[in-house]
Scaffold this active site. Structure first.
Site, PDB file in Angstrom:
ATOM      1  N   VAL A  64      28.502  43.504  44.033  1.00 31.99           N
ATOM      2  CA  VAL A  64      28.065  44.075  42.745  1.00 31.99           C
ATOM      3  C   VAL A  64      26.860  43.358  42.135  1.00 31.99           C
ATOM      4  O   VAL A  64      26.325  43.806  41.128  1.00 31.99           O
ATOM      5  CB  VAL A  64      29.205  44.172  41.700  1.00 31.99           C
ATOM      6  CG1 VAL A  64      30.272  45.157  42.162  1.00 31.99           C
ATOM      7  CG2 VAL A  64      29.800  42.811  41.386  1.00 31.99           C
ATOM      8  N   TYR A 155      40.836  28.786  31.491  1.00 26.71           N
ATOM      9  CA  TYR A 155      40.286  30.117  31.823  1.00 26.71           C
ATOM     10  C   TYR A 155      38.825  30.196  31.350  1.00 26.71           C
ATOM     11  O   TYR A 155      38.005  30.908  31.918  1.00 26.71           O
ATOM     12  CB  TYR A 155      41.163  31.226  31.232  1.00 26.71           C
ATOM     13  CG  TYR A 155      40.977  32.567  31.909  1.00 26.71           C
ATOM     14  CD1 TYR A 155      41.160  32.704  33.281  1.00 26.71           C
ATOM     15  CD2 TYR A 155      40.614  33.694  31.185  1.00 26.71           C
ATOM     16  CE1 TYR A 155      40.979  33.920  33.915  1.00 26.71           C
ATOM     17  CE2 TYR A 155      40.444  34.920  31.801  1.00 26.71           C
ATOM     18  CZ  TYR A 155      40.626  35.026  33.167  1.00 26.71           C
ATOM     19  OH  TYR A 155      40.436  36.244  33.781  1.00 26.71           O
ATOM     20  N   LYS A 162      36.143  38.271  30.044  1.00 29.49           N
ATOM     21  CA  LYS A 162      37.184  39.313  29.881  1.00 29.49           C
ATOM     22  C   LYS A 162      37.109  39.938  28.482  1.00 29.49           C
ATOM     23  O   LYS A 162      37.352  41.139  28.329  1.00 29.49           O
ATOM     24  CB  LYS A 162      38.580  38.744  30.145  1.00 29.49           C
ATOM     25  CG  LYS A 162      38.865  38.399  31.605  1.00 29.49           C
ATOM     26  CD  LYS A 162      38.725  39.578  32.560  1.00 29.49           C
ATOM     27  CE  LYS A 162      39.335  39.276  33.920  1.00 29.49           C
ATOM     28  NZ  LYS A 162      39.004  40.314  34.935  1.00 29.49           N
ATOM     29  N   LEU A 194      44.273  35.609  45.695  1.00 31.57           N
ATOM     30  CA  LEU A 194      43.169  34.710  46.029  1.00 31.57           C
ATOM     31  C   LEU A 194      42.532  34.144  44.753  1.00 31.57           C
ATOM     32  O   LEU A 194      42.190  32.961  44.690  1.00 31.57           O
ATOM     33  CB  LEU A 194      42.128  35.484  46.842  1.00 31.57           C
ATOM     34  CG  LEU A 194      41.014  34.686  47.524  1.00 31.57           C
ATOM     35  CD1 LEU A 194      41.600  33.684  48.508  1.00 31.57           C
ATOM     36  CD2 LEU A 194      40.063  35.627  48.241  1.00 31.57           C
TER      37      LEU A 194
HETATM   38  P1  NAD Z   1      41.312  38.865  44.350  1.00 29.20           P
HETATM   39  O1  NAD Z   1      40.633  37.579  44.659  1.00 29.20           O
HETATM   40  O2  NAD Z   1      42.119  39.482  45.401  1.00 29.20           O
HETATM   41  O3  NAD Z   1      40.259  39.918  43.790  1.00 29.20           O
HETATM   42  C1  NAD Z   1      39.021  39.574  43.201  1.00 29.20           C
HETATM   43  C2  NAD Z   1      37.988  40.391  43.915  1.00 29.20           C
HETATM   44  O4  NAD Z   1      36.694  40.229  43.318  1.00 29.20           O
HETATM   45  C3  NAD Z   1      37.823  40.017  45.407  1.00 29.20           C
HETATM   46  O5  NAD Z   1      38.086  41.134  46.191  1.00 29.20           O
HETATM   47  C4  NAD Z   1      36.370  39.614  45.507  1.00 29.20           C
HETATM   48  O6  NAD Z   1      35.792  39.961  46.741  1.00 29.20           O
HETATM   49  C5  NAD Z   1      35.772  40.425  44.361  1.00 29.20           C
HETATM   50  N1  NAD Z   1      34.437  39.961  43.986  1.00 29.20           N
HETATM   51  C6  NAD Z   1      34.060  38.768  43.466  1.00 29.20           C
HETATM   52  N2  NAD Z   1      32.716  38.716  43.344  1.00 29.20           N
HETATM   53  C7  NAD Z   1      32.234  39.931  43.788  1.00 29.20           C
HETATM   54  C8  NAD Z   1      30.925  40.492  43.941  1.00 29.20           C
HETATM   55  N3  NAD Z   1      29.823  39.813  43.610  1.00 29.20           N
HETATM   56  N4  NAD Z   1      30.829  41.762  44.422  1.00 29.20           N
HETATM   57  C9  NAD Z   1      31.919  42.466  44.774  1.00 29.20           C
HETATM   58  N5  NAD Z   1      33.184  41.982  44.673  1.00 29.20           N
HETATM   59  C10 NAD Z   1      33.326  40.721  44.188  1.00 29.20           C
HETATM   60  O7  NAD Z   1      42.216  38.531  43.060  1.00 29.20           O
HETATM   61  P2  NAD Z   1      42.993  39.481  42.042  1.00 29.20           P
HETATM   62  O8  NAD Z   1      43.914  38.562  41.301  1.00 29.20           O
HETATM   63  O9  NAD Z   1      43.534  40.662  42.726  1.00 29.20           O
HETATM   64  O10 NAD Z   1      41.828  39.897  41.013  1.00 29.20           O
HETATM   65  C11 NAD Z   1      41.489  41.240  40.735  1.00 29.20           C
HETATM   66  C12 NAD Z   1      41.272  41.422  39.238  1.00 29.20           C
HETATM   67  O11 NAD Z   1      42.511  41.226  38.559  1.00 29.20           O
HETATM   68  C13 NAD Z   1      40.285  40.442  38.603  1.00 29.20           C
HETATM   69  O12 NAD Z   1      39.496  41.123  37.666  1.00 29.20           O
HETATM   70  C14 NAD Z   1      41.184  39.458  37.900  1.00 29.20           C
HETATM   71  O13 NAD Z   1      40.536  38.856  36.796  1.00 29.20           O
HETATM   72  C15 NAD Z   1      42.285  40.391  37.459  1.00 29.20           C
HETATM   73  N6  NAD Z   1      43.520  39.726  37.058  1.00 29.20           N
HETATM   74  C16 NAD Z   1      44.193  38.923  37.931  1.00 29.20           C
HETATM   75  C17 NAD Z   1      45.362  38.292  37.521  1.00 29.20           C
HETATM   76  C18 NAD Z   1      46.115  37.363  38.460  1.00 29.20           C
HETATM   77  O14 NAD Z   1      46.914  36.568  37.976  1.00 29.20           O
HETATM   78  N7  NAD Z   1      45.929  37.434  39.760  1.00 29.20           N
HETATM   79  C19 NAD Z   1      45.868  38.503  36.228  1.00 29.20           C
HETATM   80  C20 NAD Z   1      45.155  39.366  35.377  1.00 29.20           C
HETATM   81  C21 NAD Z   1      43.998  39.968  35.798  1.00 29.20           C
HETATM   82  C1  IMJ Z   2      42.046  31.524  36.444  1.00 33.87           C
HETATM   83  C2  IMJ Z   2      41.586  30.297  35.930  1.00 33.87           C
HETATM   84  C3  IMJ Z   2      42.337  29.567  35.026  1.00 33.87           C
HETATM   85  C4  IMJ Z   2      43.558  30.021  34.608  1.00 33.87           C
HETATM   86  C5  IMJ Z   2      44.024  31.219  35.115  1.00 33.87           C
HETATM   87  C6  IMJ Z   2      43.285  31.987  36.043  1.00 33.87           C
HETATM   88  N1  IMJ Z   2      45.195  31.921  34.902  1.00 33.87           N
HETATM   89  C7  IMJ Z   2      45.205  33.071  35.640  1.00 33.87           C
HETATM   90  C8  IMJ Z   2      44.023  33.145  36.385  1.00 33.87           C
HETATM   91  C9  IMJ Z   2      46.258  31.451  34.009  1.00 33.87           C
HETATM   92  C10 IMJ Z   2      46.295  34.075  35.638  1.00 33.87           C
HETATM   93  C11 IMJ Z   2      43.634  34.241  37.348  1.00 33.87           C
HETATM   94  N2  IMJ Z   2      42.774  35.256  36.710  1.00 33.87           N
HETATM   95  C12 IMJ Z   2      43.372  36.073  35.689  1.00 33.87           C
HETATM   96  C13 IMJ Z   2      41.425  35.436  37.018  1.00 33.87           C
HETATM   97  O1  IMJ Z   2      40.818  36.319  36.445  1.00 33.87           O
HETATM   98  C14 IMJ Z   2      40.746  34.588  37.985  1.00 33.87           C
HETATM   99  C15 IMJ Z   2      39.398  34.663  38.160  1.00 33.87           C
HETATM  100  C16 IMJ Z   2      38.620  33.774  38.993  1.00 33.87           C
HETATM  101  C17 IMJ Z   2      39.160  32.873  39.897  1.00 33.87           C
HETATM  102  C18 IMJ Z   2      38.324  32.070  40.661  1.00 33.87           C
HETATM  103  C19 IMJ Z   2      38.861  31.048  41.622  1.00 33.87           C
HETATM  104  C20 IMJ Z   2      37.836  30.646  42.678  1.00 33.87           C
HETATM  105  C21 IMJ Z   2      36.429  30.623  42.199  1.00 33.87           C
HETATM  106  N3  IMJ Z   2      36.047  31.414  41.165  1.00 33.87           N
HETATM  107  C22 IMJ Z   2      36.929  32.194  40.470  1.00 33.87           C
HETATM  108  N4  IMJ Z   2      36.439  33.067  39.571  1.00 33.87           N
HETATM  109  C23 IMJ Z   2      37.250  33.852  38.863  1.00 33.87           C
HETATM  110  O2  IMJ Z   2      35.584  29.903  42.780  1.00 33.87           O
END
Ligand code: NAD
Ligand code: IMJ
Length: 255
Positions: A64, A155, A162, A194
């Site tokens: 993106v 965070y 966000k 991840l």
């Molecule tokens: P994930 O790592 O599986 O997904 C994150 C995705 O972002 C990956 O597929 C990665 O390739 C993609 N990405 C990052 N940089 C990019 C770029 N430049 N171009 C295209 N794609 C890119 O982890 P996830 O937890 O499934 O995260 C998906 C969404 O859910 C995120 O927006 C995350 O903030 C949100 N989210 C996650 C949690 C959690 O606890 N896992 C909680 C709330 C919200």
């Molecule tokens: C991420 C960081 C700190 C606290 C966090 C998280 N909590 C949760 C997350 C409490 C649930 C996961 N989350 C909601 C995310 O959106 C994560 C985004 C993310 C994670 C990474 C890890 C590796 C990296 N860059 C990242 N950028 C965004 O290099």
């Protein structure tokens, strides 16, 4: 079959734990044709292997950060699907060092990267998707986190991104509403993926949520996918600009 005959594109599938993958699989089970995008060559094999387990997939590259790759995705979708009913945006990224110390120390570059990848990308994708959704009551869905509404330690700049993503959902809902396109977000509770597994003390975060949430447990990918199915389907035809918390009720608590 809530999505019978519909076609959608899902951004953000990195591996089998990705929230985007759970949504893609669920949508496919409900009859939707799915295109998956992957970020770069490093993730192509993962995306192709996962796609091979669903019916009639399309797999496309999309970083993106690259406007030409976003445009190319929607050109392919126009050609292959002839139109689009839904988009799932499951993308977030911040520089690792920005998620470690204090928000106070966020660099200019770290701020820009988090905003561009995690928030601006939704607007860019929505702009390209809208012409393909004309006359089809389209639905656009993103994934957000409580850290954009309240302070969650570490965070940091992702929380600020966000907050901007959440507000983007509302402005896009207003802009696209006149074309019958809905824009919503799911605010998921912490799930091991991840994007979360790399975070120090993540199991402590899961324990805290399990103890404090009204339902006294954590959420999983399938629960997020079921809520997504609702928002993507015509069942949610009256819902737009909404942030739906799928977090076992954690966000209602004050203590
Ligand atoms: P994930 O790592 O599986 O997904 C994150 C995705 O972002 C990956 O597929 C990665 O390739 C993609 N990405 C990052 N940089 C990019 C770029 N430049 N171009 C295209 N794609 C890119 O982890 P996830 O937890 O499934 O995260 C998906 C969404 O859910 C995120 O927006 C995350 O903030 C949100 N989210 C996650 C949690 C959690 O606890 N896992 C909680 C709330 C919200
Ligand atoms: C991420 C960081 C700190 C606290 C966090 C998280 N909590 C949760 C997350 C409490 C649930 C996961 N989350 C909601 C995310 O959106 C994560 C985004 C993310 C994670 C990474 C890890 C590796 C990296 N860059 C990242 N950028 C965004 O290099």
């Amino acid at each position: 079959m809530l999505l019978n005959g519909k076609a959608g594109v899902v951004f953000g599938v990195a591996n089998k734990r990705s929230l985007a993958w759970a949504i893609a699989r669920r949508a496919n089970e409900e009859g939707a044709r799915i295109a998956l995008t992957y970020q770069g060559e490093r993730l192509e094999e993962n995306a192709r292997k996962l796609a091979a387990t669903i019916k009639d997939p399309l797999v496309l590259p999309c970083d993106v950060n690259k406007d030409d790759e976003i445009a190319a995705v929607f050109a392919s979708l126009s050609e292959e699907f002839g139109g689009l009913d839904f988009v799932v945006h499951g993308i977030a990224f911040a520089l690792k060092e920005e998620l470690e110390g204090q928000y106070l120390n966020t660099s200019r570059e770290g701020y820009r990267v988090a905003q561009e990848v995690s928030s601006y990308s939704l607007a860019a994708i929505a702009r390209h998707a809208a012409p393909l959704m004309e006359g089809r009551n389209g639905s656009i869905l993103t994934l957000t986190y409580l850290g954009g509404e309240r302070v969650i330690p570490h965070y940091n700049v992702m929380g600020v991104a966000k907050a901007s993503l959440d507000m983007s959902v509302r402005y896009l809902a207003w802009d696209l509403g006149e074309r019958s396109i809905r824009v919503n977000a799911i605010s998921a509770g912490p799930v091991k993926t991840l994007a979360s597994a790399g975070i120090g003390g993540f199991s402590k975060i899961l324990d805290h949520m399990r103890n404090r949430a009204p339902l006294r447990r954590n959420v999983d990918q399938e629960e997020v996918a079921d809520a997504a199915l609702f928002l993507l389907s015509d069942l949610a035809r009256g819902v737009t600009g909404e942030i739906l918390h799928v977090d076992c009720g954690y966000h209602i608590m004050g203590m």
